[in-house]
Design a protein around this motif. Structure first.
Motif, PDB file in Angstrom:
ATOM      1  N   GLU A 214       0.317  -1.337   0.154  1.00 33.43           N
ATOM      2  CA  GLU A 214      -0.290  -0.225   0.055  1.00 33.43           C
ATOM      3  C   GLU A 214       0.601   1.365  -0.229  1.00 33.43           C
ATOM      4  N   ILE A 215       2.402   1.016   1.407  1.00 34.31           N
ATOM      5  CA  ILE A 215       3.014   2.652   0.452  1.00 34.31           C
ATOM      6  C   ILE A 215       3.757   2.940  -0.263  1.00 34.31           C
ATOM      7  N   CYS A 216       3.428   1.754  -1.052  1.00 33.73           N
ATOM      8  CA  CYS A 216       4.421   1.913  -2.259  1.00 33.73           C
ATOM      9  C   CYS A 216       3.848   2.429  -3.082  1.00 33.73           C
ATOM     10  N   ARG A 217       2.377   1.068  -3.926  1.00 30.95           N
ATOM     11  CA  ARG A 217       1.391   1.889  -4.500  1.00 30.95           C
ATOM     12  C   ARG A 217       0.535   3.654  -4.479  1.00 30.95           C
ATOM     13  N   HIS A 218       0.620   4.133  -2.504  1.00 35.50           N
ATOM     14  CA  HIS A 218       1.012   5.546  -2.581  1.00 35.50           C
ATOM     15  C   HIS A 218       1.919   6.010  -3.074  1.00 35.50           C
ATOM     16  N   VAL A 219       2.880   5.740  -3.064  1.00 31.37           N
ATOM     17  CA  VAL A 219       4.090   6.426  -3.051  1.00 31.37           C
ATOM     18  C   VAL A 219       4.076   7.046  -4.571  1.00 31.37           C
ATOM     19  N   ILE A 220       4.097   5.557  -5.966  1.00 32.13           N
ATOM     20  CA  ILE A 220       3.947   5.959  -6.725  1.00 32.13           C
ATOM     21  C   ILE A 220       3.063   6.426  -7.579  1.00 32.13           C
ATOM     22  N   GLU A 221       1.223   6.542  -7.703  1.00 36.99           N
ATOM     23  CA  GLU A 221       0.249   6.638  -7.936  1.00 36.99           C
ATOM     24  C   GLU A 221      -0.209   8.480  -7.113  1.00 36.99           C
ATOM     25  N   THR A 222       0.568   9.295  -6.372  1.00 30.67           N
ATOM     26  CA  THR A 222       0.179  10.573  -5.909  1.00 30.67           C
ATOM     27  C   THR A 222       1.838  11.554  -6.029  1.00 30.67           C
ATOM     28  N   PRO A 223       1.649  12.502  -6.139  1.00 33.50           N
ATOM     29  CA  PRO A 223       2.340  13.498  -6.485  1.00 33.50           C
ATOM     30  C   PRO A 223       3.757  13.785  -5.258  1.00 33.50           C
ATOM     31  N   PRO A 224       4.636  13.507  -4.650  1.00 38.88           N
ATOM     32  CA  PRO A 224       5.625  13.682  -6.915  1.00 38.88           C
ATOM     33  C   PRO A 224       5.229  13.204  -7.735  1.00 38.88           C
ATOM     34  N   SER A 255       7.455  15.446   5.433  1.00 36.30           N
ATOM     35  CA  SER A 255       6.333  15.382   6.043  1.00 36.30           C
ATOM     36  C   SER A 255       5.007  15.193   5.184  1.00 36.30           C
ATOM     37  N   GLN A 256       5.387  15.006   4.193  1.00 34.32           N
ATOM     38  CA  GLN A 256       4.459  14.370   3.327  1.00 34.32           C
ATOM     39  C   GLN A 256       4.476  13.032   3.325  1.00 34.32           C
ATOM     40  N   VAL A 257       5.692  12.322   3.631  1.00 34.84           N
ATOM     41  CA  VAL A 257       5.931  11.186   3.232  1.00 34.84           C
ATOM     42  C   VAL A 257       5.564  10.495   5.171  1.00 34.84           C
ATOM     43  N   PHE A 258       5.849  10.888   5.923  1.00 36.20           N
ATOM     44  CA  PHE A 258       5.602  10.701   7.171  1.00 36.20           C
ATOM     45  C   PHE A 258       3.752  10.661   7.400  1.00 36.20           C
ATOM     46  N   LYS A 259       3.225  11.959   6.468  1.00 36.31           N
ATOM     47  CA  LYS A 259       1.633  12.353   6.897  1.00 36.31           C
ATOM     48  C   LYS A 259       1.272  10.223   6.327  1.00 36.31           C
ATOM     49  N   MET A 260       1.952  10.131   4.875  1.00 36.86           N
ATOM     50  CA  MET A 260       1.245   8.723   4.403  1.00 36.86           C
ATOM     51  C   MET A 260       1.250   7.378   4.864  1.00 36.86           C
ATOM     52  N   ILE A 261       3.152   7.264   6.020  1.00 34.43           N
ATOM     53  CA  ILE A 261       3.066   6.366   6.047  1.00 34.43           C
ATOM     54  C   ILE A 261       2.049   5.864   7.771  1.00 34.43           C
ATOM     55  N   ASP A 262       1.707   7.086   8.341  1.00 33.01           N
ATOM     56  CA  ASP A 262       1.318   7.097   9.931  1.00 33.01           C
ATOM     57  C   ASP A 262      -0.519   6.879   9.173  1.00 33.01           C
ATOM     58  N   ALA A 263      -0.600   7.969   7.500  1.00 37.01           N
ATOM     59  CA  ALA A 263      -2.143   6.789   7.270  1.00 37.01           C
ATOM     60  C   ALA A 263      -2.265   5.372   7.448  1.00 37.01           C
ATOM     61  N   ILE A 264      -1.572   5.344   6.979  1.00 43.82           N
ATOM     62  CA  ILE A 264      -1.127   3.764   6.525  1.00 43.82           C
ATOM     63  C   ILE A 264      -1.449   2.864   7.199  1.00 43.82           C
ATOM     64  N   ASP A 265       0.167   3.121   7.470  1.00 45.52           N
ATOM     65  CA  ASP A 265       0.344   2.234   9.165  1.00 45.52           C
ATOM     66  C   ASP A 265       1.171   2.569  10.086  1.00 45.52           C
ATOM     67  N   PRO A 266       0.292   3.447  10.709  1.00 44.71           N
ATOM     68  CA  PRO A 266       1.494   4.297  12.769  1.00 44.71           C
ATOM     69  C   PRO A 266       2.050   3.338  12.335  1.00 44.71           C
ATOM     70  N   HIS A 267       2.298   1.776  13.174  1.00 47.28           N
ATOM     71  CA  HIS A 267       3.183   1.192  13.410  1.00 47.28           C
ATOM     72  C   HIS A 267       4.746   0.608  13.088  1.00 47.28           C
ATOM     73  N   ALA A 268       4.742   1.019  11.579  1.00 42.63           N
ATOM     74  CA  ALA A 268       5.329   1.029  10.917  1.00 42.63           C
ATOM     75  C   ALA A 268       7.006   1.631  11.665  1.00 42.63           C
ATOM     76  N   PHE A 269       8.409   0.786  11.503  1.00 39.48           N
ATOM     77  CA  PHE A 269       9.988   1.183  11.568  1.00 39.48           C
ATOM     78  C   PHE A 269       9.740   2.360  10.564  1.00 39.48           C
ATOM     79  N   VAL A 270      10.489   3.559  11.025  1.00 36.58           N
ATOM     80  CA  VAL A 270      11.181   4.024  10.015  1.00 36.58           C
ATOM     81  C   VAL A 270      12.076   5.132  10.255  1.00 36.58           C
ATOM     82  N   THR A 271      13.511   4.398   9.575  1.00 30.83           N
ATOM     83  CA  THR A 271      14.595   5.399   9.648  1.00 30.83           C
ATOM     84  C   THR A 271      14.828   7.145   8.818  1.00 30.83           C
ATOM     85  N   GLN A 272      15.473   7.464   8.614  1.00 27.76           N
ATOM     86  CA  GLN A 272      14.904   8.854   7.676  1.00 27.76           C
ATOM     87  C   GLN A 272      17.163   9.761   8.064  1.00 27.76           C
TER      88      GLN A 272
END
Length: 299
Positions: A214-224, A255-272
């Motif tokens: 779902e995260i990959c699909r959202h990244v590919i299908e939404t701007p940028p 910030s858009q990436v964090f909002k997207m991840i939080d909306a799809i999977d708030p329990h995801a493990f993320v490093t930046q």
């Protein structure tokens, strides 16, 4: 279509804002304190001190000549926004010269006037270049070189402008004023690089999530419209197989990436983490001599 139009409107608005900053630094701080800047603006200042010809006139004529040369090298799109920038700076300089014919801001304090004026000019030039425009002069030369070489814009402008600032001695007859001009060039180039590079900084995300598709699909299908790389991994403690997503974006998009991840999977493990350079589709181009590379491959 609407997004493209919005970007164009933002570009022109920010270029105009940048020219406001530059004209304030030039008219309110540099000119009344006899401090020369670089580029066509610096030449216009020298001619003004020597002959009394209004700076906006010399500035406009000088940039008209440079733009005729840049039209072929940088293309019509760059020149249109540069022409717009030159017109805006000419208009704002004329306006401020009439509103404030004898500015008294920091008059008699040339060093502070040099520093503050340089900050205004650096921010103005940075806005112009960051939004695909220019104020003309040395910016055009710097943009031509930066198109083919990975050399900072501020460094190129600094090298081009040293000669112009040195020429101010011919009319001012003061090495002290020339030194102030050199200090101004260094500050302008530093501020310019900070403003321009802030919009080009990139970050890399490592994302571990069971909802990676779902995260990959959202990244590919939404701007940028970025892309993801999925790699197989295994948790050492749990022994479970998992997927790790690698995503690279501009820092301003984080910030858009964090909002997207939080909306799809708030329990995801993320490093930046910040990355120094990103080259390829959607990011920067390689700035190398193609002829030399072809010769190396043949050898």
């Amino acid at each position: 279509m609407l997004k493209s139009l919005y970007r164009e409107i933002v570009d022109y608005a920010m270029i105009a804002l940048g020219m406001v900053f530059y004209s304030i630094g030039w008219v309110a701080f540099f000119l009344p304190n006899n401090i020369s800047t670089g580029g066509v603006a610096g030449l216009a200042s020298i001619i003004f001190w020597g002959t009394g010809i209004p700076v906006q006139v010399t500035y406009f004529v000088g940039n008209t000549i440079l733009l005729a040369i840049a039209l072929k090298v940088l293309g019509l799109k760059f020149c249109i926004k540069t022409i717009y920038g030159v017109l805006m700076l000419t208009a704002f300089t004329t306006l401020f010269r009439h509103l404030f014919p004898h500015p008294t801001i920091l008059h008699g304090e040339p060093f502070m006037a040099c520093i503050i004026g340089s900050c205004f000019c650096g921010v103005g030039l940075g806005f112009g270049l960051a939004y695909h425009g220019s104020s003309g002069g040395s910016d055009i030369v710097a943009s031509i070189i930066n198109k083919y070489r990975d050399i900072s814009l501020g460094r190129v402008i600094l090298l081009c402008d040293i000669i112009i600032v040195t020429l101010s001695y011919v009319v001012l007859h003061s090495w002290e004023q020339v030194i102030y001009g050199f200090v101004g060039l260094i500050v302008v180039s530093s501020v310019l690089d900070q403003v321009v590079s802030s919009g080009l900084r990139s970050v890399q995300f490592l994302i571990i999530s069971e909802r990676y598709e779902e995260i990959c699909r959202h990244v590919i299908e939404t701007p940028p419209y970025r892309s993801c790389t999925v790699i197989d991994a295994k948790g050492y403690y749990s022994g479970n197989s998992l997927k790790v997503l690698i995503l690279v974006t501009r820092q301003r998009e984080a910030s858009q990436v964090f909002k997207m991840i939080d909306a799809i999977d708030p329990h995801a493990f993320v490093t930046q983490s910040p990355v120094i350079g990103v080259y390829g589709n959607g990011f920067d181009r390689f700035k190398v001599k193609r002829k030399k590379n072809e010769a190396l491959l043949k050898s």
